[in-house]
Scaffold this motif. Structure first.
Motif, PDB file in Angstrom:
ATOM      1  N   ARG A   4     -12.067   5.678   2.027  1.00 17.15           N
ATOM      2  CA  ARG A   4     -12.177   5.648   3.494  1.00 17.15           C
ATOM      3  C   ARG A   4     -11.037   6.445   4.136  1.00 17.15           C
ATOM      4  NH1 ARG A   4     -16.073   2.115   3.856  1.00 17.15           N
ATOM      5  NH2 ARG A   4     -16.049   0.111   2.837  1.00 17.15           N
ATOM      6  N   LEU A   5      -9.818   6.271   3.608  1.00 16.75           N
ATOM      7  CA  LEU A   5      -8.673   7.004   4.147  1.00 16.75           C
ATOM      8  C   LEU A   5      -8.830   8.503   3.954  1.00 16.75           C
ATOM      9  CD1 LEU A   5      -5.801   4.632   3.038  1.00 16.75           C
ATOM     10  CD2 LEU A   5      -6.403   5.212   5.398  1.00 16.75           C
ATOM     11  N   GLU A   6      -9.339   8.909   2.797  1.00 11.37           N
ATOM     12  CA  GLU A   6      -9.544  10.326   2.540  1.00 11.37           C
ATOM     13  C   GLU A   6     -10.607  10.924   3.455  1.00 11.37           C
ATOM     14  OE1 GLU A   6     -10.403  10.306  -1.637  1.00 11.37           O
ATOM     15  OE2 GLU A   6      -8.306  10.589  -2.179  1.00 11.37           O
ATOM     16  N   ASP A   7     -11.628  10.122   3.787  1.00  9.08           N
ATOM     17  CA  ASP A   7     -12.682  10.590   4.674  1.00  9.08           C
ATOM     18  C   ASP A   7     -12.177  10.760   6.100  1.00  9.08           C
ATOM     19  OD1 ASP A   7     -14.412  10.621   2.545  1.00  9.08           O
ATOM     20  OD2 ASP A   7     -15.397   8.728   3.072  1.00  9.08           O
ATOM     21  N   GLY A   8     -11.128  10.034   6.450  1.00 11.71           N
ATOM     22  CA  GLY A   8     -10.515  10.155   7.767  1.00 11.71           C
ATOM     23  C   GLY A   8     -11.357   9.527   8.856  1.00 11.71           C
ATOM     24  N   GLY A   9     -11.397  10.173  10.004  1.00 12.29           N
ATOM     25  CA  GLY A   9     -12.064   9.596  11.157  1.00 12.29           C
ATOM     26  C   GLY A   9     -11.107   8.680  11.905  1.00 12.29           C
ATOM     27  N   GLY A  13      -7.434   8.332  10.667  1.00 18.68           N
ATOM     28  CA  GLY A  13      -6.664   9.562  10.753  1.00 18.68           C
ATOM     29  C   GLY A  13      -5.242   9.341  11.250  1.00 18.68           C
ATOM     30  N   LEU A  14      -4.971   8.165  11.793  1.00 24.33           N
ATOM     31  CA  LEU A  14      -3.634   7.834  12.279  1.00 24.33           C
ATOM     32  C   LEU A  14      -2.724   7.312  11.160  1.00 24.33           C
ATOM     33  CD1 LEU A  14      -4.625   5.930  15.558  1.00 24.33           C
ATOM     34  CD2 LEU A  14      -3.830   8.295  15.356  1.00 24.33           C
ATOM     35  N   TYR A  61      -5.384  -5.017  16.053  1.00 24.24           N
ATOM     36  CA  TYR A  61      -5.568  -4.354  14.762  1.00 24.24           C
ATOM     37  C   TYR A  61      -6.965  -4.531  14.174  1.00 24.24           C
ATOM     38  CZ  TYR A  61      -0.782  -2.816  14.383  1.00 24.24           C
ATOM     39  OH  TYR A  61       0.392  -2.160  14.596  1.00 24.24           O
ATOM     40  N   VAL A  62      -7.867  -5.136  14.903  1.00 22.09           N
ATOM     41  CA  VAL A  62      -9.217  -5.364  14.389  1.00 22.09           C
ATOM     42  C   VAL A  62      -9.886  -4.054  13.992  1.00 22.09           C
ATOM     43  CG1 VAL A  62     -11.537  -6.125  15.036  1.00 22.09           C
ATOM     44  CG2 VAL A  62      -9.572  -7.559  15.542  1.00 22.09           C
ATOM     45  N   ARG A  63      -9.821  -3.047  14.840  1.00 20.37           N
ATOM     46  CA  ARG A  63     -10.487  -1.764  14.545  1.00 20.37           C
ATOM     47  C   ARG A  63      -9.934  -1.117  13.270  1.00 20.37           C
ATOM     48  NH1 ARG A  63     -13.305   0.861  18.923  1.00 20.37           N
ATOM     49  NH2 ARG A  63     -13.719   2.412  17.346  1.00 20.37           N
ATOM     50  N   MET A  64      -8.616  -1.191  13.085  1.00 15.55           N
ATOM     51  CA  MET A  64      -8.005  -0.611  11.889  1.00 15.55           C
ATOM     52  C   MET A  64      -8.452  -1.377  10.645  1.00 15.55           C
ATOM     53  SD  MET A  64      -6.011   1.824  10.717  1.00 15.55           S
ATOM     54  CE  MET A  64      -4.890   2.410  11.990  1.00 15.55           C
ATOM     55  N   ARG A  65      -8.418  -2.702  10.701  1.00  9.18           N
ATOM     56  CA  ARG A  65      -8.846  -3.496   9.539  1.00  9.18           C
ATOM     57  C   ARG A  65     -10.300  -3.233   9.194  1.00  9.18           C
ATOM     58  NH1 ARG A  65      -5.529  -7.474  11.821  1.00  9.18           N
ATOM     59  NH2 ARG A  65      -7.311  -8.478  12.808  1.00  9.18           N
ATOM     60  N   GLN A  66     -11.162  -3.162  10.199  1.00 10.16           N
ATOM     61  CA  GLN A  66     -12.579  -2.903   9.948  1.00 10.16           C
ATOM     62  C   GLN A  66     -12.775  -1.522   9.330  1.00 10.16           C
ATOM     63  OE1 GLN A  66     -14.257  -3.530  13.827  1.00 10.16           O
ATOM     64  NE2 GLN A  66     -14.711  -5.682  13.412  1.00 10.16           N
ATOM     65  N   LEU A  68     -10.632   0.127   7.500  1.00  7.13           N
ATOM     66  CA  LEU A  68     -10.084   0.140   6.145  1.00  7.13           C
ATOM     67  C   LEU A  68     -10.969  -0.592   5.146  1.00  7.13           C
ATOM     68  CD1 LEU A  68      -6.357  -0.491   7.000  1.00  7.13           C
ATOM     69  CD2 LEU A  68      -7.252   1.529   5.839  1.00  7.13           C
ATOM     70  N   ARG A  69     -11.527  -1.705   5.531  1.00 10.26           N
ATOM     71  CA  ARG A  69     -12.272  -2.521   4.561  1.00 10.26           C
ATOM     72  C   ARG A  69     -13.768  -2.290   4.581  1.00 10.26           C
ATOM     73  NH1 ARG A  69     -11.717  -7.613   8.072  1.00 10.26           N
ATOM     74  NH2 ARG A  69     -13.784  -7.690   8.960  1.00 10.26           N
ATOM     75  N   GLY A  70     -14.298  -1.695   5.638  1.00 14.28           N
ATOM     76  CA  GLY A  70     -15.738  -1.540   5.744  1.00 14.28           C
ATOM     77  C   GLY A  70     -16.377  -2.887   6.049  1.00 14.28           C
ATOM     78  N   ARG A  71     -17.505  -3.170   5.439  1.00  7.94           N
ATOM     79  CA  ARG A  71     -18.216  -4.418   5.716  1.00  7.94           C
ATOM     80  C   ARG A  71     -17.981  -5.477   4.646  1.00  7.94           C
ATOM     81  NH1 ARG A  71     -21.078  -4.011  10.156  1.00  7.94           N
ATOM     82  NH2 ARG A  71     -21.848  -1.981  10.790  1.00  7.94           N
TER      83      ARG A  71
END
Length: 85
Positions: A4-9, A13-14, A61-66, A68-71
């Motif tokens: 997910r980190l490599e894919d960015g977005g 991306g931050l 931090y909800v958006r960042m956690r989501q 990073l972990r996906g579903r």
């Protein structure tokens, strides 16, 4: 998480750094979890959403956690925000 980190977005991306600690980092053969600290920068969107969440009593931090972990199930990470360059 690494994919997910490599894919960015946004907001991934931050992310500047990811630190692993705890039993997994110590080499446990069967860890119960993987503890991570995420260090990230900010942009206008992050600042706006964080401010809105804080004003309205929500976790910023909800958006960042989501992202990073996906579903997947439960995930707990620790964030460290760095000032914009």
């Amino acid at each position: 998480m690494i994919t997910r980190l490599e894919d960015g977005g946004w907001p991934l991306g931050l992310v500047d750094e990811v630190y692993v600690f705890g039993s997994y980092a110590r080499g446990a053969l069967e860890p119960n979890d993987v503890d991570v600290v995420i260090e990230h920068g900010t942009d206008k969107r992050w600042l706006g959403e964080s401010l809105d969440a804080s004003i309205n009593g929500r976790d910023s931090y909800v958006r960042m956690r989501q992202a990073l972990r996906g579903r997947r199930g439960p995930w707990q990470g620790h964030g460290a925000c760095t000032a914009p360059a």
